[in-house]
Design a protein around this motif. Structure first.
Motif, mmCIF file in Angstrom:
data_model
loop_
_atom_site.group_PDB
_atom_site.id
_atom_site.type_symbol
_atom_site.label_atom_id
_atom_site.label_comp_id
_atom_site.label_asym_id
_atom_site.label_seq_id
_atom_site.Cartn_x
_atom_site.Cartn_y
_atom_site.Cartn_z
ATOM 1 N N TYR A 128 48.608 45.636 36.023
ATOM 2 C CA TYR A 128 48.912 44.266 36.438
ATOM 3 C C TYR A 128 47.944 43.793 37.526
ATOM 4 O O TYR A 128 47.499 42.640 37.517
ATOM 5 N N LEU A 129 47.625 44.682 38.462
ATOM 6 C CA LEU A 129 46.674 44.320 39.514
ATOM 7 C C LEU A 129 45.335 43.921 38.930
ATOM 8 O O LEU A 129 44.702 42.956 39.364
ATOM 9 N N SER A 130 44.886 44.680 37.942
ATOM 10 C CA SER A 130 43.612 44.393 37.291
ATOM 11 C C SER A 130 43.631 43.013 36.644
ATOM 12 O O SER A 130 42.668 42.240 36.751
ATOM 13 N N MET A 131 44.736 42.690 35.971
ATOM 14 C CA MET A 131 44.855 41.367 35.341
ATOM 15 C C MET A 131 44.870 40.250 36.380
ATOM 16 O O MET A 131 44.249 39.197 36.187
ATOM 17 N N LEU A 132 45.566 40.490 37.485
ATOM 18 C CA LEU A 132 45.646 39.474 38.541
ATOM 19 C C LEU A 132 44.293 39.260 39.212
ATOM 20 O O LEU A 132 43.969 38.136 39.613
ATOM 21 N N MET A 133 43.520 40.318 39.339
ATOM 22 C CA MET A 133 42.193 40.206 39.955
ATOM 23 C C MET A 133 41.254 39.329 39.133
ATOM 24 O O MET A 133 40.266 38.817 39.641
#
Length: 203
Positions: A128-133
């Motif tokens: 999820y962090l990767s997508m948000l970045m």
């Protein structure tokens, strides 16, 4: 003497209640995305904190409760966040029974994902962090605000407020540095916008 002690207790209780309200609202209104990583019991205020997060991931060992009724209390602090999101039927069941809610049961109701191990929990959070970045920071903040306004009700005043925000956003969206960078990167340079580099360049 007992009356004095009770008044002191009540004063402290109100103080901690106010702190709890400030905490919940600070997380709920935080402009950046918030991920809840849950690996244990979330009861009372902690359950409310789950509902202030934008994305919620739990291990299958996590569980949730609103135990206040078992103690003769009313769920006050967390109720604006929990009850607004849960349907009336489930809100009543959870709050009136105070029963244990498993992570598996919560998936799709108030959890985005559940995992069967800590390693998988971390992997899912990092995913999820990767997508948000990959998303633009200002656009995410305004999207969060718009979702909150729409979700808070559909009366004429709210609808007018949504239309006003949308119109203002439309006028300013393509004029912003963020939109210019994102559009130029995507359509002119044919590459994914690097929002981390964008923010560093603005410092």
């Amino acid at each position: 003497m007992q009356d004095i002690e009770f008044k002191v207790f009540l004063k402290r209780l109100r103080h901690y209640f106010a702190l709890g309200q400030q905490l919940l609202e600070a997380v709920n209104s935080f402009p950046k995305p918030v991920i809840a990583r849950i690996n244990g019991p979330a009861l009372g205020l902690a359950f409310g904190l789950v509902f202030t997060a934008d994305i919620r991931v739990a291990s299958d060992t996590a569980y949730f409760k609103m135990p206040e009724v078992k103690e003769g209390l009313i769920l006050l602090l967390s109720s604006p966040y929990i009850f607004k999101e849960l349907g009336k039927l489930q809100a009543r069941e959870y709050a009136l029974t105070g029963r244990r809610i498993t992570a598996t049961e919560g998936q799709g109701v108030f959890l985005n994902a559940t995992t069967s191990s800590i390693a998988q929990l971390d992997d899912k959070v990092n995913s999820y962090l990767s997508m948000l970045m990959d998303s633009a920071p200002e656009a995410m903040a305004k999207t969060k605000m718009l979702i909150d306004i729409i979700a808070s009700g559909g009366d004429s005043e709210q609808s007018s407020r949504v239309m006003e925000i949308n119109n203002n956003a439309l006028e300013g969206m393509f004029l912003s540095d963020e939109a210019h960078y994102g559009v130029m990167s995507t359509f002119l340079h044919k590459k994914k916008p690097d929002w981390d580099a964008y923010l560093k360049a603005k410092l």
